[in-house]
Every structure is written in structure tokens, then in C-alpha cells.
Design a protein around this motif. Structure first.
Motif, PDB file in Angstrom:
ATOM      1  N   GLU A 146     -22.046   2.587  21.626  1.00 43.39           N
ATOM      2  CA  GLU A 146     -21.313   2.043  22.772  1.00 43.39           C
ATOM      3  C   GLU A 146     -20.083   2.884  23.086  1.00 43.39           C
ATOM      4  O   GLU A 146     -19.768   3.136  24.255  1.00 43.39           O
ATOM      5  CB  GLU A 146     -20.906   0.602  22.480  1.00 43.39           C
ATOM      6  N   VAL A 147     -19.408   3.359  22.068  1.00 38.39           N
ATOM      7  CA  VAL A 147     -18.240   4.226  22.276  1.00 38.39           C
ATOM      8  C   VAL A 147     -18.654   5.531  22.933  1.00 38.39           C
ATOM      9  O   VAL A 147     -17.987   6.028  23.847  1.00 38.39           O
ATOM     10  CB  VAL A 147     -17.529   4.493  20.933  1.00 38.39           C
ATOM     11  N   GLU A 148     -19.793   6.131  22.503  1.00 35.92           N
ATOM     12  CA  GLU A 148     -20.279   7.373  23.100  1.00 35.92           C
ATOM     13  C   GLU A 148     -20.626   7.184  24.574  1.00 35.92           C
ATOM     14  O   GLU A 148     -20.333   8.033  25.415  1.00 35.92           O
ATOM     15  CB  GLU A 148     -21.499   7.869  22.334  1.00 35.92           C
ATOM     16  N   GLU A 149     -21.275   6.071  24.892  1.00 32.72           N
ATOM     17  CA  GLU A 149     -21.619   5.804  26.288  1.00 32.72           C
ATOM     18  C   GLU A 149     -20.373   5.640  27.151  1.00 32.72           C
ATOM     19  O   GLU A 149     -20.321   6.109  28.289  1.00 32.72           O
ATOM     20  CB  GLU A 149     -22.497   4.553  26.374  1.00 32.72           C
ATOM     21  N   ALA A 150     -19.367   4.958  26.610  1.00 33.82           N
ATOM     22  CA  ALA A 150     -18.118   4.798  27.350  1.00 33.82           C
ATOM     23  C   ALA A 150     -17.450   6.147  27.594  1.00 33.82           C
ATOM     24  O   ALA A 150     -16.931   6.421  28.680  1.00 33.82           O
ATOM     25  CB  ALA A 150     -17.175   3.866  26.595  1.00 33.82           C
ATOM     26  N   GLU A 151     -17.502   7.053  26.597  1.00 33.93           N
ATOM     27  CA  GLU A 151     -16.897   8.378  26.739  1.00 33.93           C
ATOM     28  C   GLU A 151     -17.668   9.219  27.749  1.00 33.93           C
ATOM     29  O   GLU A 151     -17.079   9.937  28.564  1.00 33.93           O
ATOM     30  CB  GLU A 151     -16.880   9.080  25.382  1.00 33.93           C
ATOM     31  N   ARG A 152     -19.000   9.136  27.727  1.00 31.06           N
ATOM     32  CA  ARG A 152     -19.820   9.878  28.683  1.00 31.06           C
ATOM     33  C   ARG A 152     -19.560   9.407  30.109  1.00 31.06           C
ATOM     34  O   ARG A 152     -19.454  10.213  31.040  1.00 31.06           O
ATOM     35  CB  ARG A 152     -21.300   9.725  28.341  1.00 31.06           C
ATOM     36  N   SER A 153     -19.427   8.111  30.280  1.00 26.08           N
ATOM     37  CA  SER A 153     -19.123   7.568  31.609  1.00 26.08           C
ATOM     38  C   SER A 153     -17.767   8.064  32.106  1.00 26.08           C
ATOM     39  O   SER A 153     -17.608   8.404  33.274  1.00 26.08           O
ATOM     40  CB  SER A 153     -19.146   6.045  31.569  1.00 26.08           C
ATOM     41  N   ARG A 154     -16.813   8.151  31.188  1.00 20.85           N
ATOM     42  CA  ARG A 154     -15.479   8.643  31.562  1.00 20.85           C
ATOM     43  C   ARG A 154     -15.540  10.103  31.983  1.00 20.85           C
ATOM     44  O   ARG A 154     -14.930  10.498  32.987  1.00 20.85           O
ATOM     45  CB  ARG A 154     -14.516   8.486  30.382  1.00 20.85           C
ATOM     46  N   ARG A 155     -16.327  10.919  31.261  1.00 21.87           N
ATOM     47  CA  ARG A 155     -16.451  12.331  31.618  1.00 21.87           C
ATOM     48  C   ARG A 155     -17.131  12.504  32.978  1.00 21.87           C
ATOM     49  O   ARG A 155     -16.748  13.357  33.763  1.00 21.87           O
ATOM     50  CB  ARG A 155     -17.236  13.090  30.543  1.00 21.87           C
ATOM     51  N   GLU A 156     -18.167  11.698  33.245  1.00 18.42           N
ATOM     52  CA  GLU A 156     -18.838  11.768  34.542  1.00 18.42           C
ATOM     53  C   GLU A 156     -17.892  11.426  35.674  1.00 18.42           C
ATOM     54  O   GLU A 156     -17.911  12.051  36.738  1.00 18.42           O
ATOM     55  CB  GLU A 156     -20.045  10.840  34.554  1.00 18.42           C
ATOM     56  N   ASP A 157     -17.041  10.428  35.456  1.00 22.11           N
ATOM     57  CA  ASP A 157     -16.055  10.065  36.475  1.00 22.11           C
ATOM     58  C   ASP A 157     -15.084  11.209  36.725  1.00 22.11           C
ATOM     59  O   ASP A 157     -14.719  11.501  37.867  1.00 22.11           O
ATOM     60  CB  ASP A 157     -15.291   8.809  36.054  1.00 22.11           C
ATOM     61  N   GLU A 158     -14.684  11.889  35.653  1.00 17.49           N
ATOM     62  CA  GLU A 158     -13.767  13.025  35.799  1.00 17.49           C
ATOM     63  C   GLU A 158     -14.432  14.168  36.552  1.00 17.49           C
ATOM     64  O   GLU A 158     -13.813  14.801  37.417  1.00 17.49           O
ATOM     65  CB  GLU A 158     -13.296  13.503  34.424  1.00 17.49           C
ATOM     66  N   GLU A 159     -15.721  14.455  36.237  1.00 16.59           N
ATOM     67  CA  GLU A 159     -16.429  15.529  36.931  1.00 16.59           C
ATOM     68  C   GLU A 159     -16.582  15.212  38.412  1.00 16.59           C
ATOM     69  O   GLU A 159     -16.438  16.093  39.268  1.00 16.59           O
ATOM     70  CB  GLU A 159     -17.805  15.736  36.288  1.00 16.59           C
ATOM     71  N   LEU A 160     -16.898  13.950  38.730  1.00 21.85           N
ATOM     72  CA  LEU A 160     -17.009  13.549  40.126  1.00 21.85           C
ATOM     73  C   LEU A 160     -15.683  13.722  40.852  1.00 21.85           C
ATOM     74  O   LEU A 160     -15.622  14.238  41.971  1.00 21.85           O
ATOM     75  CB  LEU A 160     -17.477  12.102  40.215  1.00 21.85           C
ATOM     76  N   HIS A 161     -14.609  13.341  40.174  1.00 24.69           N
ATOM     77  CA  HIS A 161     -13.279  13.490  40.779  1.00 24.69           C
ATOM     78  C   HIS A 161     -12.952  14.954  41.009  1.00 24.69           C
ATOM     79  O   HIS A 161     -12.435  15.336  42.058  1.00 24.69           O
ATOM     80  CB  HIS A 161     -12.228  12.845  39.868  1.00 24.69           C
ATOM     81  N   ASP A 162     -13.285  15.809  40.010  1.00 19.68           N
ATOM     82  CA  ASP A 162     -13.028  17.242  40.164  1.00 19.68           C
ATOM     83  C   ASP A 162     -13.855  17.833  41.305  1.00 19.68           C
ATOM     84  O   ASP A 162     -13.377  18.686  42.052  1.00 19.68           O
ATOM     85  CB  ASP A 162     -13.334  17.985  38.856  1.00 19.68           C
ATOM     86  N   GLY A 163     -15.130  17.380  41.436  1.00 16.33           N
ATOM     87  CA  GLY A 163     -15.974  17.882  42.508  1.00 16.33           C
ATOM     88  C   GLY A 163     -15.445  17.518  43.882  1.00 16.33           C
ATOM     89  O   GLY A 163     -15.431  18.341  44.792  1.00 16.33           O
ATOM     90  N   VAL A 164     -14.987  16.275  44.027  1.00 24.55           N
ATOM     91  CA  VAL A 164     -14.424  15.840  45.304  1.00 24.55           C
ATOM     92  C   VAL A 164     -13.151  16.620  45.614  1.00 24.55           C
ATOM     93  O   VAL A 164     -12.927  17.072  46.742  1.00 24.55           O
ATOM     94  CB  VAL A 164     -14.148  14.325  45.281  1.00 24.55           C
ATOM     95  N   SER A 165     -12.313  16.804  44.585  1.00 28.70           N
ATOM     96  CA  SER A 165     -11.072  17.560  44.782  1.00 28.70           C
ATOM     97  C   SER A 165     -11.356  18.996  45.200  1.00 28.70           C
ATOM     98  O   SER A 165     -10.698  19.541  46.087  1.00 28.70           O
ATOM     99  CB  SER A 165     -10.236  17.544  43.497  1.00 28.70           C
TER     100      SER A 165
END
Length: 470
Positions: A89-108
Motif C-alpha cells: 500500500e505504501v508503494e502504491e501511494a508513492e507511485r501515485s504521488r510520482r505520477e502526479d508529479e510527472e503530470l504536473h511537470d508535463g503540464v508546466s
């Protein structure tokens, strides 16, 4: 005498019944009576306490406390199972956080590119990602009624639709992905000189060799309107990017501004001394034109009502093509076979390649008939009648022009266009030059060729180096 007092049992001697459920009285010594421990006060050993902690963590992360089917689970196995689920569960939460960061970087990154493009300072180094081309995978588009030379073409921003025109005045709309003809116009008496498609495919404007500009429906190619105002044949048309503002140039030495939202003429720009041969524009409210034999290039600042003039070297015969790389740099070429790159901040070319496509058999320079940049990059293409489309790159801040590759083709290269992703080059070929019939290459075919490029692995992964031009 008898006694006054009678013998008998005293009243206080009667037995009383006591409730056995009541707590026992304290001993006279003052010590508390011993009592049995309650269930909630039972001692918990350390193993059971650890199990309860892990189970609580599992309940917090919505773990299913499942037992092995039909098998008894030991305390140690249970702790291990719950710990694994917790880590998952901790790994999934971390992966979701990284995906959100990548999406934010892509939009930026996309927003940053849009901003740099809007101010004319977006620039990508793309030339080094090209390894070659594959003519075996090239696609040939041909419409039987277009039996004369291709003269011009234009591509939609999403690379889905291609418009091709030729010397007998026919315009064809192609589905580029399915290689299918979708619509075409009727035969005309004059050759189409230039075309432009609006960003929303609503309008296709055509300079058909007359004094008027034909406005067609971008999907059906049916006539919509006619724009009149030039006194001599129109030589070029272009839309301002993402708008319905249209710029046109003509042999009458003028540049005109039109609004297709209202289908009205806006204003006329004067300055060239001879026929205007080419025009281009991007997102800013500016247009750039080539002045033909007056050997000048002009950038028209529409809002400021001013113009920048760039004079070509005295050896130049005529400037026939001009194209914007971005808002800061542009390319020019002409009848003397020279190819030049310019900066909008300098009055002289940054670099010029003489005889870029060689000479003819009688020693004259091969006339460069078409150029096309990959917008906002260091890559561009040029064509003539020497049997090759040549690919070039700009180096040293666009101060030098170096060859990258040459694609063998047969005929006059009358039109060129890169797909927006840079993975394909569209080439309009003909037996004759688009402006005349000085000589004919009989072995050539009047077709449109779509050539795919071979890209390095970095391009497939989208790792392109980007920087802003200072």
C-alpha cells in the motif's frame, strides 16, 4: 413468692437472613480483601501486542484480513502477511504521488513551450535526432486529373489532412493517414500559386492566378466567398496562426490584411518596389514578405504600422521564397541558388550557402524553388531541380548552415512541408517549375511524395533538448 422476671429467649436472639451476594465486610485488621481480576485487566504479552499494532495498520489502509483457505495461520505468518500488504500500500501511494508529479511537470513544460512560442523564443535542437530516411516506406499520392505539375500544398496542424494544388487549378484534399482522396475542385484555366488552411479547417483560401482570393469550405472544398481588392494576380496567402486573420501579397507590390470572420478587407501595406513573390506569418500580428527583384525582405508590424527592411547582397538576382523558422529567425532563397538564414535583429544574413543545389549543365545556378523549416527548430529542407531534396541544420546559434542528408527525387521540387512532429516530409513534384515552362523534365512524375524519416531512440522517447533563444 414467685419471681417477677420470666425465663425465656430474648428478642434479640432471633436469627436474621443475610444476602450472600453482598461483598464481604472488611476484616478488623484493616487489610483489603483479595478479589478476582476482571477480564479487561488480563495481562497481554508482547507478541499479541505486536499483532494488534500490525492489524491496526492493516485496517487503516483497508487491508482484507484473509485467512489461508482451510489452513490455520500462525501468529508469525499473520504478522508477515500484514506487513507485506502494508508495504504494498505504501508503494502504491508513492507511485501515485510520482505520477502526479510527472503530470504536473508535463503540464508546466507544455505551458512554458506555449509561452516561449507566443513571444517567439521557443527553440529545439532536433537535427541530431535524424539518422536517415526510408524511401521504401514512402507514399505516393496521385490524382489522375492533376496531370500537370504540383505547384503548392498545405498541411493541417494535426497532420491529418493534406491539400495539394497544381497547374491546371485543381485542389485535392487527402486523408494523409489512410492515403485516401476526400474531395477535389474542378479544372481551372490558371495554376494555383498559393494556398492556406485555417486552424479549424473552416476556410481554405486559394490564390488561383487571378486578382481575387477564393475562399472555400475546408472540408467539402465548396466555394464560400471571393475576396477582391488586388489589382494584379495574387502570389501568396497565409493565415495568422490560430486566427481567421489573412495576409495576402500580389504582383501589384502590395500586402493586404483581411478578416474572414466578417469576410472584409482591413488594410493595405505599401513598401515593395516590385512584385511581391512570397509571404509567411506565425502567431504574432506580423507578416514577412519577399520583394522579388527589388531584393528586399520586409517584416510588417501590423499593430505598430511599421516595417523592418532587410536588403539582400548586390549579387542577388531575385528573392522568390521566404519562410519563418520562428519569430526571431527566417530563411530566404532565390534564383541565384543561394540559401540564407537571417536574424530579425540584424540587417544582413547570418550565413549564406552559395549554389546550395549546384549548377545546371550550362553553368547556371539551380534555382531553389522551395524551402520548409521544421518550426522552432534547427532543421529545414530545400528543393530545386538537381534531383535531391536537401536537409540542413543550423549550428552556432543559427550562424552556420550545415548539410544533414539528401533525399533523391525526380523532377522539380515545387513545394515542401514537414509534419508537425518532424517525422515526415511532404514533397510536391512536377515536370516543370511552378512558375513557368522554361524546360521540362520528361522522366519526372507530377505527384506528391510523403517521405518518412528514421529517428534515433531519443526521439521515440520524446527526449528533445529545448532552450529559449536569448
Amino acid at each position: 413468692m414467685s419471681s417477677f422476671f420470666l425465663k425465656g429467649k430474648p428478642r434479640t436472639a432471633t436469627k436474621r437472613k443475610f444476602d450472600k451476594t453482598k461483598p464481604a465486610k472488611k476484616e478488623s485488621s484493616g487489610k483489603a480483601a483479595r478479589r478476582e481480576p476482571e477480564a479487561s485487566e488480563e495481562e497481554i504479552d508482547s507478541d499479541e501486542e505486536e499483532e494488534q499494532t500490525i492489524a491496526a495498520a492493516g485496517k487503516k489502509f483497508n487491508f482484507d484480513d484473509e485467512e489461508d483457505s482451510g489452513l490455520a495461520e500462525t501468529a508469525q505468518d499473520k504478522k508477515l502477511r500484514l506487513a507485506k500488504k502494508y508495504l504494498k500500500e505504501v508503494e502504491e501511494a508513492e507511485r501515485s504521488r510520482r505520477e502526479d508529479e510527472e503530470l504536473h511537470d508535463g503540464v508546466s513544460s507544455a505551458l512554458r513551450e506555449d509561452y516561449l512560442e507566443s513571444i517567439g523564443k521557443l527553440y529545439r535542437e532536433a537535427a541530431d535526432l535524424y539518422e536517415g530516411f526510408d524511401l521504401n516506406q514512402a507514399v505516393t499520392l496521385k490524382f489522375k486529373q492533376q496531370h500537370l505539375s504540383i505547384t503548392c500544398l498545405c498541411l493541417t496542424e494535426d497532420d491529418k489532412y493534406l491539400y495539394v494544388a497544381n497547374k491546371n487549378g485543381i485542389v485535392v484534399r487527402w486523408d494523409l493517414n489512410n492515403k485516401e482522396k476526400l474531395a477535389s475542385t474542378k479544372h481551372q484555366k490558371t495554376a494555383v500559386q498559393s494556398m492556406a488552411i485555417s486552424y479549424d479547417l473552416k476556410y481554405l483560401v486559394v490564390a488561383d492566378g487571378s486578382n481575387e482570393i477564393k475562399v472555400l469550405n475546408g472540408t467539402t472544398l465548396e466555394p464560400v466567398n471571393t475576396l477582391s481588392g488586388h489589382s494584379e494576380p495574387v502570389t501568396g496567402v497565409v493565415f495568422r496562426k490560430n486566427t481567421h486573420q489573412l495576409y495576402s501579397c500580389s504582383k501589384d507590390r502590395t500586402v493586404k490584411v483581411w478578416s474572414l470572420d466578417e469576410m472584409v478587407y482591413v488594410e493595405t501595406l505599401y513598401g515593395h518596389q516590385t512584385a511581391v513573390t512570397a509571404i509567411d506569418a506565425l502567431s504574432r500580428e506580423r507578416a514577412i514578405t519577399a520583394g522579388g527583384t527589388d531584393c528586399s525582405i520586409r517584416i510588417w508590424k501590423i499593430v505598430e504600422e511599421s516595417q523592418l527592411v532587410y536588403n539582400c547582397p548586390p549579387t542577388t538576382d531575385s528573392i522568390e521564397c521566404v519562410r519563418l523558422i520562428g519569430d526571431e529567425h527566417f530563411l530566404s532563397c532565390g534564383t541565384d541558388g543561394s540559401l540564407s538564414v537571417w536574424s530579425s535583429g540584424k540587417k544582413k544574413p547570418l550565413n549564406t550557402v552559395r549554389l546550395a543545389h549546384g549548377k545546371t549543365e550550362n553553368g547556371e545556378a539551380n534555382w531553389i524553388s522551395a524551402i520548409a523549416p521544421l518550426l522552432n527548430t534547427d532543421l529545414f529542407a530545400s528543393g530545386s531541380c538537381d534531383g535531391f531534396v536537401r536537409i540542413w541544420k543550423l549550428v552556432g546559434g543559427s550562424k552556420s548552415i550545415l548539410p544533414v542528408m539528401q533525399i533523391p527525387v525526380e523532377g522539380f521540387v515545387n513545394a515542401l512541408a514537414f509534419s508537425s512532429d518532424g517525422k515526415r516530409l511532404i514533397v510536391g513534384l512536377g515536370q516543370e517549375h511552378r512558375l513557368g515552362r522554361w524546360w521540362t523534365l520528361k522522366q519526372a512524375k507530377n505527384v506528391t511524395l510523403v517521405v518518412p524519416f528514421q529517428m534515433k531512440e531519443d526521439d521515440k522517447k520524446g527526449k528533445k533538448k529545448k532552450k529559449s533563444v536569448e
